[in-house]
Design an enzyme around this catalytic site. Structure first.
Site, PDB file in Angstrom:
ATOM      1  N   HIS A 108      -7.813  -5.432  -0.766  1.00 55.21           N
ATOM      2  CA  HIS A 108      -6.579  -4.662  -0.661  1.00 55.21           C
ATOM      3  C   HIS A 108      -5.413  -5.404  -0.012  1.00 55.21           C
ATOM      4  O   HIS A 108      -4.285  -5.350  -0.505  1.00 55.21           O
ATOM      5  CB  HIS A 108      -6.854  -3.368   0.111  1.00 55.21           C
ATOM      6  CG  HIS A 108      -5.663  -2.466   0.216  1.00 55.21           C
ATOM      7  ND1 HIS A 108      -4.965  -2.027  -0.891  1.00 55.21           N
ATOM      8  CD2 HIS A 108      -5.038  -1.910   1.292  1.00 55.21           C
ATOM      9  CE1 HIS A 108      -3.979  -1.244  -0.514  1.00 55.21           C
ATOM     10  NE2 HIS A 108      -3.985  -1.170   0.808  1.00 55.21           N
ATOM     11  N   ASP A 163      -9.832  -4.330  -5.303  1.00 57.34           N
ATOM     12  CA  ASP A 163      -9.235  -3.406  -4.340  1.00 57.34           C
ATOM     13  C   ASP A 163      -9.897  -2.037  -4.515  1.00 57.34           C
ATOM     14  O   ASP A 163      -9.615  -1.322  -5.476  1.00 57.34           O
ATOM     15  CB  ASP A 163      -7.730  -3.310  -4.566  1.00 57.34           C
ATOM     16  CG  ASP A 163      -7.014  -2.517  -3.472  1.00 57.34           C
ATOM     17  OD1 ASP A 163      -7.678  -1.737  -2.774  1.00 57.34           O
ATOM     18  OD2 ASP A 163      -5.791  -2.697  -3.334  1.00 57.34           O
ATOM     19  N   SER A 182       0.825  -1.199   0.000  1.00 56.33           N
ATOM     20  CA  SER A 182       0.000   0.000   0.000  1.00 56.33           C
ATOM     21  C   SER A 182       0.867   1.261   0.000  1.00 56.33           C
ATOM     22  O   SER A 182       1.694   1.441  -0.889  1.00 56.33           O
ATOM     23  CB  SER A 182      -0.970  -0.048   1.183  1.00 56.33           C
ATOM     24  OG  SER A 182      -2.001   0.898   1.049  1.00 56.33           O
TER      25      SER A 182
END
Length: 251
Positions: free
Chosen positions: A226, A196, A91
Site C-alpha cells: 500500500h 495492495d 490513500s
C-alpha cells in the site's frame, strides 16, 4: 498542524495529503527527496490526526477538509506567488486530493495519486455492522519492508483503534461526490501497488475511470503493497513522480 520542508531556490510547491490514521511526519523521507528536486513541501495533519486537534480520526465533512487544504495552498502560494502547485495525495488523502482537484483545477499544475481510495472501498462494509468492530490497519499490508510496519505500530501519533462510523459515512459520501464530479483536466499520475490489500487496485480503478482526463498516466508496481513511498522500491516510485512533475512543469 502543518509541516513544511524547503531548500534553496525552490521551483515548485508540493502539497502532500496523508492517509487515514497516520500523519504528515511519516512523509519526512519523501519530503527530503522532493526538496532535493527544488520543492517547497507542505503537509498538513488532517483533522483528528497526528498533531491536529479534534477527536481522533473523526472527520465528518470532506468539504471542510478540502477548504482546509485550500487554505494551506493559499498561504504558501502567497509566500511563493510564482511557483506552481502539485498536489500529492496518498490513500484516503488521495480521495481528498481528487475532490480538491475537481473543485480547484485552476489553482493546481498537476496531481499525483498514491494508492488512492476511490471508486469503492471494502472498509465501508463496516457500516453494515450494528457496532463497528475493532479492526485496526494491519501493518503488514503497508510495505514489504518489515521495519515500516514496526515503526507504524510504535508511532504514538498513529491511530491504532477502530474506525469511527461518522468518518466512514463521510468517506461514502465523498466517494459518491467524486464519482458525480467532473473529470480532471489536470496532468495526473496514478501509482498503485499490485499487492495492495488495504486499498485494492481493482476497486480504485472503478473510481479512476470516472475522473481520469486526457492527460493521465498510471503505473501499477508488481509486488508492491500500500505505501509506495515506504516500499522497498520507493526510490523508483519517487523517480517516476519527479520525472512526471519535471515534464509537466518543464523543469
Amino acid at each position: 498542524m502543518v509541516r513544511e520542508w524547503s531548500g534553496r531556490a525552490p521551483g515548485w510547491i508540493a502539497l502532500v495529503v496523508h492517509g487515514y490514521g497516520e500523519h504528515s511526519g511519516r512523509y519526512q523521507w519523501l519530503a527530503e527527496q522532493l526538496v532535493s528536486a527544488r520543492a517547497v513541501v507542505v503537509a498538513p495533519d488532517l483533522p483528528g490526526h497526528g498533531e491536529s486537534p479534534g477527536e481522533r480520526v473523526l472527520i465528518s465533512d470532506a468539504e471542510q477538509v478540502v477548504a482546509d487544504l485550500d487554505a494551506v495552498r493559499r498561504e504558501v502560494s502567497e509566500r511563493y506567488p510564482q511557483l506552481p502547485v502539485v498536489l500529492i495525495g496518498h490513500s484516503l488523502g488521495g480521495m481528498f486530493a481528487v475532490r480538491f482537484a475537481q473543485e480547484h483545477q485552476d489553482e493546481l499544475a498537476a496531481v499525483v495519486l498514491s494508492g488512492p481510495v476511490l471508486g469503492t472501498w471494502h472498509v465501508l462494509d463496516l457500516l453494515e455492522c450494528d457496532e463497528i468492530p475493532q479492526a485496526p490497519i494491519d501493518p503488514s499490508t503497508l510495505s514489504r519492508d518489515p521495519e515500516v510496519g514496526r515503526e507504524y505500530e510504535a508511532d504514538p501519533l498513529v491511530w491504532h483503534g477502530s474506525f469511527k462510523r461518522a468518518t466512514l459515512r463521510m468517506i461514502d459520501r465523498c466517494l459518491e461526490a467524486v464519482n458525480d464530479g467532473p473529470a480532471l483536466r489536470l496532468p495526473t499520475l496514478w501509482v498503485h501497488g499490485e499487492d495492495d490489500e488495504l486499498v485494492p487496485e481493482a476497486d480504485t480503478r472503478t473510481g479512476i475511470d470516472r475522473v481520469r482526463g486526457l492527460d493521465f498516466y498510471e503505473h501499477v508496481y508488481p509486488g508492491a503493497r500500500h505505501e509506495l513511498f515506504n516500499e522497498t522500491n520507493r526510490a523508483e516510485v519517487v523517480d517516476e513522480v519527479l520525472t512526471f512533475v519535471g515534464r509537466e512543469l518543464n523543469t
